[in-house]
Design an enzyme around this catalytic site. Structure first.
Site, PDB file in Angstrom:
ATOM      1  N   HIS A 464       0.837  -1.205   0.000  1.00  0.00           N
ATOM      2  CA  HIS A 464       0.000   0.000   0.000  1.00  0.00           C
ATOM      3  C   HIS A 464       0.871   1.254   0.000  1.00  0.00           C
ATOM      4  O   HIS A 464       0.682   2.168  -0.819  1.00  0.00           O
ATOM      5  CB  HIS A 464      -0.898  -0.019   1.240  1.00  0.00           C
ATOM      6  CG  HIS A 464      -1.706   1.225   1.449  1.00  0.00           C
ATOM      7  ND1 HIS A 464      -3.054   1.283   1.204  1.00  0.00           N
ATOM      8  CD2 HIS A 464      -1.363   2.467   1.896  1.00  0.00           C
ATOM      9  CE1 HIS A 464      -3.501   2.496   1.466  1.00  0.00           C
ATOM     10  NE2 HIS A 464      -2.485   3.240   1.900  1.00  0.00           N
ATOM     11  N   GLU A 465       1.822   1.302   0.936  1.00  0.00           N
ATOM     12  CA  GLU A 465       2.648   2.508   1.057  1.00  0.00           C
ATOM     13  C   GLU A 465       3.523   2.716  -0.180  1.00  0.00           C
ATOM     14  O   GLU A 465       3.761   3.855  -0.599  1.00  0.00           O
ATOM     15  CB  GLU A 465       3.511   2.440   2.325  1.00  0.00           C
ATOM     16  CG  GLU A 465       2.713   2.416   3.625  1.00  0.00           C
ATOM     17  CD  GLU A 465       1.824   3.645   3.823  1.00  0.00           C
ATOM     18  OE1 GLU A 465       2.083   4.696   3.195  1.00  0.00           O
ATOM     19  OE2 GLU A 465       0.853   3.550   4.602  1.00  0.00           O
ATOM     20  N   HIS A 468       1.837   4.807  -2.673  1.00  0.00           N
ATOM     21  CA  HIS A 468       1.985   6.256  -2.480  1.00  0.00           C
ATOM     22  C   HIS A 468       3.335   6.734  -3.019  1.00  0.00           C
ATOM     23  O   HIS A 468       3.442   7.814  -3.609  1.00  0.00           O
ATOM     24  CB  HIS A 468       1.878   6.614  -0.995  1.00  0.00           C
ATOM     25  CG  HIS A 468       0.504   6.491  -0.421  1.00  0.00           C
ATOM     26  ND1 HIS A 468      -0.619   7.018  -1.034  1.00  0.00           N
ATOM     27  CD2 HIS A 468       0.058   5.904   0.722  1.00  0.00           C
ATOM     28  CE1 HIS A 468      -1.681   6.766  -0.291  1.00  0.00           C
ATOM     29  NE2 HIS A 468      -1.303   6.091   0.777  1.00  0.00           N
ATOM     30  N   GLU A 493      -6.207   7.850  -1.177  1.00  0.00           N
ATOM     31  CA  GLU A 493      -5.892   6.476  -0.782  1.00  0.00           C
ATOM     32  C   GLU A 493      -6.263   5.449  -1.854  1.00  0.00           C
ATOM     33  O   GLU A 493      -5.794   4.310  -1.811  1.00  0.00           O
ATOM     34  CB  GLU A 493      -6.614   6.120   0.524  1.00  0.00           C
ATOM     35  CG  GLU A 493      -6.185   6.935   1.728  1.00  0.00           C
ATOM     36  CD  GLU A 493      -4.734   6.726   2.108  1.00  0.00           C
ATOM     37  OE1 GLU A 493      -4.172   5.642   1.808  1.00  0.00           O
ATOM     38  OE2 GLU A 493      -4.137   7.652   2.698  1.00  0.00           O
ATOM     39  N   TYR A 604     -10.945   7.059   3.711  1.00  0.00           N
ATOM     40  CA  TYR A 604     -10.291   5.749   3.648  1.00  0.00           C
ATOM     41  C   TYR A 604     -11.253   4.683   3.133  1.00  0.00           C
ATOM     42  O   TYR A 604     -10.877   3.787   2.380  1.00  0.00           O
ATOM     43  CB  TYR A 604      -9.778   5.334   5.037  1.00  0.00           C
ATOM     44  CG  TYR A 604      -8.387   5.811   5.343  1.00  0.00           C
ATOM     45  CD1 TYR A 604      -7.271   5.177   4.813  1.00  0.00           C
ATOM     46  CD2 TYR A 604      -8.178   6.899   6.173  1.00  0.00           C
ATOM     47  CE1 TYR A 604      -5.992   5.609   5.102  1.00  0.00           C
ATOM     48  CE2 TYR A 604      -6.898   7.345   6.467  1.00  0.00           C
ATOM     49  CZ  TYR A 604      -5.808   6.695   5.921  1.00  0.00           C
ATOM     50  OH  TYR A 604      -4.536   7.126   6.205  1.00  0.00           O
TER      51      TYR A 604
END
Length: 674
Positions: A464-465, A468, A493, A604
């Site tokens: 997930h990170e 980003h 997100e 989110y």
């Protein structure tokens, strides 16, 4: 590739605390002079080049200087440097408030906008968006108010900024722990216990469990003694009670600011620039659908609890407590799927998973990572990479830099997050200023018997990170204001949430796994169980998310002061369907509420609608297909915030987005649209 030299050197990380403050003050003074210059222009000389372009370039240069300096407070081992960085960020925030309240600069923007319209000058879509956003900033800052109100507003904004920074500093520097004997830790895996600090107190040997994720979360999941879990949860919930009065005052200031600006509530002010204008409607609709599912799941876990306590000959009071959820959720998965989380972890050594995830992203998105050795960073744990186009043969293939700082240490930011430290943008000479993104995580460290291992949850978080990170690296906008994750908060997100799906795909799980002893990948049987576990107790999981979102919405729609601690505890029981213990000020640890997600935590869950739609429509058929990755890169990542998010989604999907895929994920069939 190894011989290629990036056209832009990385930042230096050798600053002293004095230099951090000196450089920050110099950057503020430079930017202030630019604003003075714009403010002095006669109205007739205000145009796109003299006003909007000048301000955009100055903003980019200012952020590129100050963002890395403000970052030290999250990662530096030096308290003096962390304190200086925190002070520097306060200077930047105060200057931001001052800048936002400059009516002379606002008047120049308005004059320039009028002159552009009168001249018939044709702007590009990104230039037009820049004009609209910069003028909108002034309106939302209250520059249409009388002078006395503007002065009051400036004072409130500066105080609010200071409160948020102090809240975050307490969050980062929290170093509490709760202590147990070895007997009390019964059930917690040995490799976890071996990582706890062991000490003697009187005639007892105690193990100190910090509130950091790798320490305390395994206890929540595995500790067999309910009293151990209860004490751990009570300590964890109360760890930042000193933040409660800071939050109370911040909420009071937000109510005052919203009223002065002419908005009914702070939520109305915040959602004006979001994709969805009423998060409460979305939450109410989803809660109605989830509640019966959650009640059924809770009853199932309660029955499991009753069965376990009966077998132990211990009393059962019919309640499902906060400290029961993770323990019985794990037990349920083990019993129904014969899936042992501790066994799965053995297949995910950090040394294998991290490079494999990087490889997957590289192949999917057409880039290459090159680790830069022998370079000084803020800490020896931090790795630096230069990032290049896969087919790059010279410096034109350079994309930017990435840092990974993956392991916990004292006074470091305690969760997982990405900082876009340098924006990408076009320089006045047409060349590019390249972006830099830093990912900070807290993965479990090696123990004497085992290498550093990741739970499957950790793998999902890392994936997930990194989403980003790539949003920051692969965005390509002219103006830094629109770069990367500078999109609506309720969309930001979605790209990363979509990418979490890869962690549930059998061929990707096979590729990422390698048992730390045998080097064998996960078996097909284990993979099938992992995939099946994804939506186990999904109702309770999302009701917990809705609890956070509802708390955020309610404190930002209440027009009078309320007891935030009572609201926190009551909402959790009513929405999450778990009974609490000691009624502590758990909201003191809700960092999102001061970190940019105020009146926006619903995003989110809201963005999951887009994430599910993007994955099901484009990637599900072949998640590792580079052609689909290229489509994603060009339609979603590249534009950043330079256009409306719905336009990017429609281009990527080939149609307007809908909630069918999300509803199917949660409930097994498409329900009426949210």
């Amino acid at each position: 590739m190894a011989n290629l030299t990036p056209p832009q050197p990385p930042p230096v990380w050798t600053h002293t605390s004095e230099e951090v403050l000196k450089l920050t003050k110099e950057a503020i003074e430079r930017d202030r002079k630019i604003q003075d210059q714009v403010a002095k222009l006669p109205a007739s000389e205000c145009n796109f080049e003299t006003v909007f372009l000048v301000l955009a370039r100055s903003e980019a240069e200012f952020d590129s200087t100050t963002e890395p300096l403000s970052f030290y407070q999250n990662v530096s081992p030096s308290k003096a440097l962390r304190d200086a960085s925190n002070e520097a960020e306060q200077l930047v925030r105060d200057f931001g408030v001052e800048s936002s309240m400059r009516i002379d600069v606002y008047n120049a923007k308005v004059a320039a906008q009028k002159n552009i319209e009168a001249s018939g000058k044709k702007l590009s879509s990104e230039e037009q968006r820049l004009v609209e956003k910069l003028v909108q900033d002034g309106v939302r800052s209250g520059l249409a108010l009388p002078e006395a109100d503007r002065e009051q507003l400036t004072g409130w904004k500066k105080e609010l900024s200071q409160l948020c920074l102090e809240f975050s500093k307490n969050f980062n520097e929290e170093n509490g722990f709760v202590s147990f004997t070895l007997d009390e830790l019964k059930g917690v895996p040995e490799d976890v216990v071996s990582g706890y600090v062991k000490r003697t107190e009187g005639d007892k040997e105690l193990y100190d469990v910090t509130h950091k994720t790798p320490d305390i979360f395994p206890l929540f999941k595995y500790a067999q003694i309910p009293e151990t879990r209860r004490r751990a949860y009570d300590s964890f919930e109360a760890r930042l009670e000193q933040n409660a009065p800071l939050l109370d005052r911040a909420l009071e200031l937000r109510r005052k600011i919203a009223t002065l600006l002419g908005y009914k509530t702070w939520a109305d002010y915040v959602t004006e620039v979001k994709m969805v204008k009423s998060g409460g409607n979305f939450l109410a609709d989803l809660e109605q659908k989830l509640r019966p599912v959650g009640v059924q799941e809770r009853d199932t876990l309660l029955a499991l609890k009753a069965e376990e306590l009966k077998a132990k000959g211990e009393p059962f009071d019919g309640e499902f407590y906060l400290w029961d959820y993770r323990y019985y959720d794990r037990l349920y998965v083990e019993k129904t799927l014969s899936l042992d989380d501790a066994l799965v972890k053995e297949y995910f050594p950090v040394s294998v998973v991290v490079p494999t995830i990087l490889e997957i992203y590289q192949n999917l998105l057409g880039v290459r990572f090159h680790e830069v050795k022998d370079v000084q960073t803020w800490h020896p744990d931090a790795q630096m990479f230069s990032v290049w186009a896969a087919d790059g043969k010279d410096e034109s293939g350079f994309i930017g830099y990435c840092y990974l700082d993956l392991f916990p240490r004292a006074a470091k930011y305690s969760h997982a997050a990405v900082w876009p430290l340098l924006p990408g943008y076009t320089l006045p000479d047409g060349k590019r200023s390249y972006p830099l993104a830093a990912m900070v995580a807290n993965l479990a460290k090696p123990t004497p018997d085992r290498p550093a291992l990741m739970r499957h949850d950790d793998v999902v978080t890392f994936f997930h990170e990194m989403g980003h990170v790539f949003h920051g690296l692969l965005s390509n906008t002219r103006f830094s204001r629109f770069h990367g994750t500078s999109v609506a908060r309720d969309f930001v997100e979605a790209p990363s949430q979509m990418l979490e799906n890869w962690c549930w795909e059998p061929k990707v799980l096979k590729k990422m796994s390698s048992h730390y002893k045998t080097k064998e990948p996960l078996s097909d049987e284990l993979i099938e169980k992992i995939v099946q576990s994804r939506y186990v107790n999904v109702g309770l999981f999302y009701l917990r998310q809705l609890f956070f979102a509802w708390f955020d919405i309610k404190v930002h729609t209440n027009q009078d002061k309320s007891d935030a601690t009572a609201l926190w505890n009551d909402l959790r029981e009513n929405i999450s369907l778990v009974k609490g213990g000691k009624r502590s000020a758990g909201q003191g640890s809700f960092g999102h509420i001061v970190g940019g997600y105020d009146a926006g935590y619903y995003g989110y869950t809201y963005s999951l609608v887009f994430a599910a739609d993007m994955y099901a429509t484009v990637f599900k058929a072949d998640p590792l297909d580079p052609a689909r990755g290229d489509r994603y890169r060009k339609s979603i990542l590249q534009p950043g915030g330079s256009r409306e998010e719905l336009d990017s989604l429609e281009e990527f999907l080939g149609r307007p987005p809908n909630s069918d895929a999300f509803m199917k994920e949660l409930f097994g069939e498409a329900k009426p649209h949210l």
